[in-house]
Scaffold this motif. Structure first.
Motif, short mmCIF file in Angstrom:
data_model
loop_
_atom_site.label_atom_id
_atom_site.label_comp_id
_atom_site.label_asym_id
_atom_site.label_seq_id
_atom_site.Cartn_x
_atom_site.Cartn_y
_atom_site.Cartn_z
N LEU A 95 74.02 133.63 106.31
CA LEU A 95 73.88 132.29 106.87
C LEU A 95 74.18 131.21 105.84
O LEU A 95 74.69 130.14 106.18
N ALA A 96 73.87 131.49 104.59
CA ALA A 96 74.16 130.52 103.54
C ALA A 96 75.66 130.33 103.34
O ALA A 96 76.10 129.30 102.83
N LEU A 97 76.46 131.33 103.77
CA LEU A 97 77.92 131.23 103.67
C LEU A 97 78.57 130.81 104.98
O LEU A 97 79.74 130.44 104.98
N LYS A 98 77.84 130.88 106.07
CA LYS A 98 78.39 130.56 107.39
C LYS A 98 78.30 129.05 107.61
O LYS A 98 77.38 128.54 108.24
N THR A 99 79.28 128.36 107.11
CA THR A 99 79.22 126.90 107.04
C THR A 99 79.91 126.22 108.22
O THR A 99 80.36 125.08 108.11
N ASP A 100 79.99 126.90 109.37
CA ASP A 100 80.66 126.32 110.54
C ASP A 100 79.68 125.61 111.48
O ASP A 100 80.07 125.20 112.58
N ALA A 101 78.43 125.50 111.11
CA ALA A 101 77.38 124.87 111.93
C ALA A 101 77.15 125.63 113.23
O ALA A 101 76.63 125.09 114.20
N GLY A 102 77.53 126.90 113.26
CA GLY A 102 77.29 127.73 114.43
C GLY A 102 78.57 128.09 115.16
O GLY A 102 79.48 127.28 115.27
N SER A 103 78.63 129.33 115.64
CA SER A 103 79.78 129.76 116.44
C SER A 103 79.75 129.06 117.79
O SER A 103 78.73 128.51 118.21
N GLY A 104 80.89 129.10 118.49
CA GLY A 104 81.04 128.33 119.72
C GLY A 104 79.91 128.53 120.71
O GLY A 104 79.64 129.65 121.16
N ALA A 105 79.25 127.42 121.07
CA ALA A 105 78.05 127.50 121.90
C ALA A 105 78.36 127.89 123.33
O ALA A 105 77.70 128.75 123.92
N LEU A 106 79.37 127.26 123.92
CA LEU A 106 79.66 127.52 125.33
C LEU A 106 80.04 128.98 125.55
O LEU A 106 79.62 129.61 126.53
N GLU A 107 80.81 129.55 124.63
CA GLU A 107 81.20 130.95 124.75
C GLU A 107 79.96 131.86 124.76
O GLU A 107 79.87 132.79 125.56
N GLN A 108 79.02 131.57 123.86
CA GLN A 108 77.81 132.38 123.81
C GLN A 108 77.00 132.27 125.09
O GLN A 108 76.50 133.27 125.62
N MET A 109 76.86 131.04 125.58
CA MET A 109 76.07 130.82 126.80
C MET A 109 76.69 131.55 127.99
O MET A 109 76.00 132.21 128.77
N VAL A 110 77.99 131.42 128.15
CA VAL A 110 78.67 132.05 129.28
C VAL A 110 78.59 133.57 129.20
O VAL A 110 78.34 134.26 130.19
N LEU A 111 78.79 134.11 128.00
CA LEU A 111 78.71 135.56 127.83
C LEU A 111 77.32 136.09 128.17
O LEU A 111 77.19 137.12 128.86
N ALA A 112 76.29 135.42 127.70
CA ALA A 112 74.93 135.88 128.00
C ALA A 112 74.67 135.86 129.50
O ALA A 112 74.09 136.81 130.05
#
Length: 395
Positions: free
Chosen positions: A265-282
């Motif tokens: 997480l300290a290296l994942k500097t994108d402020a989070g992977s795409g939110a809409l994609e995650q929501m739709v997949l779930a």
């Protein structure tokens, strides 16, 4: 629009990879990449899932992390907890799963916390080209381990580990795609997975398990994940929805203890992977995943049969291959005098795109007459026509 005259080239940092080619569309017959079957993307159900989840939770888009925190959308992680237990035997919690922008970002994050210039890793001799290019950019030495019909050979792995130990080199990890290996399509048996774990433990080397293709098995049966079989930890497991749902969604995941995820997480500097994609997949996966995947694999198996039949008809014994256990690729051996790096250019000029073997192997000579064909994207008729279109290859 006319480009400005300022020349940026003198200002570029040294060590950059070669520039990307300008995209001009897909060739008429495209057997490259990890594309999937467009006809089997569940568009209508994804639309319904998007509408439902946005109506219910749309306001959470106002916050980074969707009120689920930096590990990713919690309902998707909770779906994965159940899926991984059911399919791969992995027991984990939602807080041991990090959602990533595809499995490529997962590889980058694992490499980012473990590897530095001059390090050594053990990797299957024929393997994912994206893993190899990343190691090269990091200045890491890959040591290829030979494969057979069950994937990575344990005798070859033991010999490589012993040789590195003799040279006082401890590899940073063993990278393997044990379940529907890319590009060979093999599946490592449970007994061999246990042998691999014993070797890794004896040499104090972690295992990096890439399960990106594990959903696409023809009979739906698979051994437990290496992660599930390990009694002492030491295994980082990654996966993806790219092959089971849609590549363009760019959603993957990492399973690892918080000790490791916190470093990633300290290296994942994108402020989070795409939110809409995650929501739709779930929203989609909870009710539909288990019925979608068998239908997808049946369609892929039919395309594979078409490809193998077409190759047999056109080339006979000049094209050698084994029936893969699943996935979207066929690994083909042509006569030794064929250079598939040269063949790639000639085929592309004729409208046929292939992946030359050396891009998918640590042994460029061994793979020089091999090629990887993706059969998922073209239709069955396009597969037949495309194979007929390159019968001049061996002339």
């Amino acid at each position: 629009m006319t480009s400005p005259s300022f020349d940026f080239v003198p200002h570029l940092r040294s060590g950059l990879p070669a520039p990307a080619a300008r995209w001009s569309g897909f060739p008429k017959f495209n057997f490259t990449g990890g594309h999937n079957d467009a006809a089997q993307v569940p568009v209508d159900k994804l639309v319904a899932a998007a509408a439902a989840v946005l109506t219910r939770e749309g306001p959470t888009l106002a916050t980074y992390g969707l009120e689920s925190g930096p590990l990713g959308y919690r309902p998707l992680r909770e779906f994965l907890v159940g899926k991984l237990k059911r399919d791969a035997g992995i027991s984990c919690t939602a807080d041991e799963i990090l959602i990533t922008s595809g499995s490529l970002q997962a590889i980058d994050l694992v490499n980012g916390i473990l590897l530095g210039p001059g390090d050594t890793v053990l990797i299957e001799q024929d393997t994912y080209g994206g893993a190899l290019t990343r190691l090269a950019r990091l200045g890491v030495q890959p040591v290829g381990v030979a494969l057979d019909r069950e994937g990575m050979r344990i005798d070859a792995l033991a010999a490589a580990l012993d040789e590195l130990k003799r040279r006082n080199i401890r590899p940073k990890y063993i990278y393997t795609i044990p379940t529907v290996q890319n590009p060979t399509g093999t599946i490592m048996s449970e007994a061999r997975r246990l042998e691999l774990l014993n070797l890794a433990q004896a040499h104090d080397v972690p295992v990096f398990e890439d399960d990106c293709y594990a959903d696409l098995i023809w009979d739906g049966r698979r051994p437990p994940a290496i992660h599930a079989l390990s009694k002492r930890g030491g295994v980082i497991h990654i996966g993806s929805f790219s092959k089971s749902i849609a590549p363009a969604l760019r959603v993957g995941f990492i399973v690892a203890p918080w000790q490791m995820l916190s470093r990633m997480l300290a290296l994942k500097t994108d402020a989070g992977s795409g939110a809409l994609e995650q929501m739709v997949l779930a929203e989609y996966c909870a009710p539909h995943f288990t019925s979608h995947v068998p239908k997808l694999t049946r369609g892929l198996r039919a395309k594979l049969d078409t490809l193998m039949e077409a190759l047999d008809e056109q080339f006979g014994t000049a094209a050698e291959f084994r029936d893969p256990k699943g996935g979207i690729f066929l690994w083909v051996k042509l006569p030794d005098n064929v250079d598939t790096l040269k063949l790639y250019q000639a085929a592309l000029a004729a409208g046929v795109a292939i992946n030359p073997g050396p891009e998918w192997s640590t042994d460029k000579t061994y793979a020089g007459s091999r090629l990887r064909l993706c059969f998922a994207s073209p239709s069955r008729e396009q597969i037949r026509e495309g194979v007929r279109g390159f019968d001049w290859w061996l002339a």
